[in-house]
Structure formats: C-alpha cells, structure tokens
Design a protein around this motif. Structure first.
Motif, PDB file in Angstrom:
ATOM      1  N   ARG A  95       0.824  -1.211   0.000  1.00 11.56           N
ATOM      2  CA  ARG A  95       0.000   0.000   0.000  1.00 11.56           C
ATOM      3  C   ARG A  95       0.856   1.258   0.000  1.00 11.56           C
ATOM      4  NH1 ARG A  95      -5.134  -1.412   3.936  1.00 11.56           N
ATOM      5  NH2 ARG A  95      -6.120  -2.846   2.468  1.00 11.56           N
ATOM      6  N   THR A  96       1.987   1.224   0.688  1.00  8.57           N
ATOM      7  CA  THR A  96       2.893   2.372   0.687  1.00  8.57           C
ATOM      8  C   THR A  96       3.460   2.596  -0.707  1.00  8.57           C
ATOM      9  OG1 THR A  96       3.465   1.928   2.984  1.00  8.57           O
ATOM     10  CG2 THR A  96       4.960   3.342   1.750  1.00  8.57           C
ATOM     11  N   ARG A  97       3.883   1.531  -1.365  1.00  5.51           N
ATOM     12  CA  ARG A  97       4.408   1.662  -2.727  1.00  5.51           C
ATOM     13  C   ARG A  97       3.343   2.186  -3.683  1.00  5.51           C
ATOM     14  NH1 ARG A  97       7.895  -3.909  -3.252  1.00  5.51           N
ATOM     15  NH2 ARG A  97       9.639  -3.217  -1.967  1.00  5.51           N
ATOM     16  N   GLU A  98       2.112   1.720  -3.530  1.00  3.87           N
ATOM     17  CA  GLU A  98       1.042   2.192  -4.401  1.00  3.87           C
ATOM     18  C   GLU A  98       0.753   3.672  -4.164  1.00  3.87           C
ATOM     19  OE1 GLU A  98      -2.042  -0.510  -3.395  1.00  3.87           O
ATOM     20  OE2 GLU A  98      -1.159  -2.154  -4.541  1.00  3.87           O
ATOM     21  N   ALA A  99       0.783   4.109  -2.900  1.00  6.09           N
ATOM     22  CA  ALA A  99       0.544   5.518  -2.593  1.00  6.09           C
ATOM     23  C   ALA A  99       1.655   6.394  -3.167  1.00  6.09           C
ATOM     24  CB  ALA A  99       0.437   5.720  -1.083  1.00  6.09           C
ATOM     25  N   VAL A 100       2.894   5.945  -3.062  1.00  4.79           N
ATOM     26  CA  VAL A 100       4.018   6.704  -3.622  1.00  4.79           C
ATOM     27  C   VAL A 100       3.876   6.780  -5.137  1.00  4.79           C
ATOM     28  CG1 VAL A 100       6.518   6.620  -4.016  1.00  4.79           C
ATOM     29  CG2 VAL A 100       5.597   6.259  -1.725  1.00  4.79           C
ATOM     30  N   ALA A 101       3.497   5.693  -5.764  1.00  2.33           N
ATOM     31  CA  ALA A 101       3.323   5.695  -7.224  1.00  2.33           C
ATOM     32  C   ALA A 101       2.200   6.646  -7.638  1.00  2.33           C
ATOM     33  CB  ALA A 101       3.038   4.283  -7.721  1.00  2.33           C
ATOM     34  N   ARG A 102       1.102   6.672  -6.863  1.00  5.70           N
ATOM     35  CA  ARG A 102       0.006   7.598  -7.174  1.00  5.70           C
ATOM     36  C   ARG A 102       0.461   9.044  -7.055  1.00  5.70           C
ATOM     37  NH1 ARG A 102      -3.278   3.971  -4.391  1.00  5.70           N
ATOM     38  NH2 ARG A 102      -3.032   5.162  -2.487  1.00  5.70           N
ATOM     39  N   ARG A 103       1.207   9.361  -5.968  1.00  2.48           N
ATOM     40  CA  ARG A 103       1.692  10.738  -5.796  1.00  2.48           C
ATOM     41  C   ARG A 103       2.633  11.137  -6.920  1.00  2.48           C
ATOM     42  NH1 ARG A 103       3.930  10.616  -0.058  1.00  2.48           N
ATOM     43  NH2 ARG A 103       3.212   8.493  -0.105  1.00  2.48           N
ATOM     44  N   ARG A 104       3.500  10.223  -7.340  1.00  4.18           N
ATOM     45  CA  ARG A 104       4.425  10.540  -8.434  1.00  4.18           C
ATOM     46  C   ARG A 104       3.672  10.747  -9.740  1.00  4.18           C
ATOM     47  NH1 ARG A 104       9.346   6.352  -7.111  1.00  4.18           N
ATOM     48  NH2 ARG A 104      10.205   7.555  -5.378  1.00  4.18           N
ATOM     49  N   ALA A 105       2.629   9.960  -9.971  1.00  7.68           N
ATOM     50  CA  ALA A 105       1.841  10.111 -11.194  1.00  7.68           C
ATOM     51  C   ALA A 105       1.128  11.462 -11.207  1.00  7.68           C
ATOM     52  CB  ALA A 105       0.841   8.976 -11.325  1.00  7.68           C
ATOM     53  N   VAL A 106       0.569  11.862 -10.080  1.00 10.32           N
ATOM     54  CA  VAL A 106      -0.101  13.167  -9.995  1.00 10.32           C
ATOM     55  C   VAL A 106       0.908  14.283 -10.194  1.00 10.32           C
ATOM     56  CG1 VAL A 106      -1.280  14.736  -8.407  1.00 10.32           C
ATOM     57  CG2 VAL A 106      -2.020  12.360  -8.586  1.00 10.32           C
ATOM     58  N   LYS A 107       2.068  14.151  -9.601  1.00 13.48           N
ATOM     59  CA  LYS A 107       3.103  15.168  -9.741  1.00 13.48           C
ATOM     60  C   LYS A 107       3.559  15.279 -11.199  1.00 13.48           C
ATOM     61  CE  LYS A 107       7.328  16.637  -7.441  1.00 13.48           C
ATOM     62  NZ  LYS A 107       8.350  16.249  -6.462  1.00 13.48           N
ATOM     63  N   ARG A 108       3.750  14.123 -11.872  1.00 13.17           N
ATOM     64  CA  ARG A 108       4.135  14.130 -13.279  1.00 13.17           C
ATOM     65  C   ARG A 108       3.054  14.763 -14.143  1.00 13.17           C
ATOM     66  NH1 ARG A 108       4.691   8.675 -13.907  1.00 13.17           N
ATOM     67  NH2 ARG A 108       6.080   8.335 -12.182  1.00 13.17           N
ATOM     68  N   GLU A 109       1.794  14.462 -13.826  1.00 10.82           N
ATOM     69  CA  GLU A 109       0.679  15.009 -14.583  1.00 10.82           C
ATOM     70  C   GLU A 109       0.631  16.528 -14.431  1.00 10.82           C
ATOM     71  OE1 GLU A 109      -4.050  14.791 -14.061  1.00 10.82           O
ATOM     72  OE2 GLU A 109      -3.061  12.845 -14.302  1.00 10.82           O
ATOM     73  N   ARG A 110       0.828  17.016 -13.219  1.00 12.40           N
ATOM     74  CA  ARG A 110       0.835  18.465 -12.996  1.00 12.40           C
ATOM     75  C   ARG A 110       2.003  19.118 -13.726  1.00 12.40           C
ATOM     76  NH1 ARG A 110      -0.465  18.605  -6.532  1.00 12.40           N
ATOM     77  NH2 ARG A 110      -2.658  18.064  -6.717  1.00 12.40           N
ATOM     78  N   GLN A 111       3.148  18.450 -13.730  1.00 15.03           N
ATOM     79  CA  GLN A 111       4.316  18.991 -14.423  1.00 15.03           C
ATOM     80  C   GLN A 111       4.073  19.044 -15.921  1.00 15.03           C
ATOM     81  OE1 GLN A 111       6.934  20.279 -12.901  1.00 15.03           O
ATOM     82  NE2 GLN A 111       7.806  20.882 -14.843  1.00 15.03           N
ATOM     83  N   ASP A 112       3.427  18.016 -16.479  1.00 16.52           N
ATOM     84  CA  ASP A 112       3.120  18.006 -17.911  1.00 16.52           C
ATOM     85  C   ASP A 112       2.160  19.134 -18.268  1.00 16.52           C
ATOM     86  OD1 ASP A 112       4.749  15.845 -18.270  1.00 16.52           O
ATOM     87  OD2 ASP A 112       3.119  14.353 -18.297  1.00 16.52           O
ATOM     88  N   VAL A 113       1.153  19.366 -17.414  1.00 12.66           N
ATOM     89  CA  VAL A 113       0.211  20.453 -17.654  1.00 12.66           C
ATOM     90  C   VAL A 113       0.935  21.792 -17.575  1.00 12.66           C
ATOM     91  CG1 VAL A 113      -1.806  21.650 -16.711  1.00 12.66           C
ATOM     92  CG2 VAL A 113      -1.816  19.163 -16.910  1.00 12.66           C
ATOM     93  N   ALA A 114       1.819  21.955 -16.606  1.00  8.02           N
ATOM     94  CA  ALA A 114       2.563  23.204 -16.468  1.00  8.02           C
ATOM     95  C   ALA A 114       3.492  23.429 -17.651  1.00  8.02           C
ATOM     96  CB  ALA A 114       3.365  23.201 -15.169  1.00  8.02           C
TER      97      ALA A 114
END
Length: 123
Positions: A95-114
C-alpha cells in the motif's frame, strides 16, 4: 556426502510444494489476497487445537503412529500463525508503494500540464 543430502533436500522440497497448505499459502501471498492474513491465522489456531486434541488422545491410549499427525498439524499451525504478521507487513509495504506511485503520477501530470501552458510574453 553433501551431494546426496542436497539432492534429497531438493526432492523433498519439490514434493512438499504440492502440499495443500503450501499451495494455499502461495495463493494467499498475491497482492490482492494479502488482506486475508488474519482470517487464515484463525485456521492456524484450528490446527493448533487439533494438535492439542491429538496429543491428548495419544496420551490416553491411542496408537503412537498418530504422533506423525501431531507433528503435521503442529507444523501447519506454525505456518498459518506466522503468515499473519508477514501478510500485514507485506500489505503495508504494497500500500505504501502504491501511494508513492500515485503521488508521483499526480506530480508528473501536474508537471506536464505546467509545461504545456503557454507563457505570456510581456511587451
């Protein structure tokens, strides 16, 4: 001397991998089934009670050959009881690995939008 012992141990391991409790534990070690650790610990407690009852039955006069069954039920109870802490730890790590992966995906998505946002030019 070491070679026959090693060969016998490999053959016994291969044979025991098809035992029902070993197959059940292998089935439970998958990510989507780790949540069943505590209910299957109760199965370990049932094996523990069977061990106690069989040992009492042997002491009261049952055939001594049942000691092999006592050993088997004791070993199975130990496997299931120790599986519970393992499953809780493995579930926490997953669950910790999945949460970290979700946060990284959101961060990457925000960076792509920016990165795609046009920058206004000051004149």
């Amino acid at each position: 001397m070491l070679r026959p012992i090693l060969s016998a141990s490999v053959r016994v391991h291969a044979l025991l991998s098809y035992a029902p409790t070993n197959r059940l534990l292998a089935w439970l070690r998958r990510r989507d089934r780790l949540k069943f650790g505590i209910p299957f610990m109760l199965l370990g407690l049932a094996y523990w009670m069977a061990t106690i009852l069989l040992a009492a039955w042997i002491q009261s006069g049952a055939p001594a050959a049942l000691n092999l069954l006592v050993l088997l039920t004791f070993w199975n109870s130990a496997k299931f009881i120790t599986f519970d802490p393992y499953s809780l730890l493995a579930l926490t790590v997953a669950r910790t690995r999945e949460a970290v992966a979700r946060r990284r995906a959101v961060k990457r998505e925000r960076q792509d939008v920016a990165d795609k946002t046009p920058v206004p030019i000051a004149t």
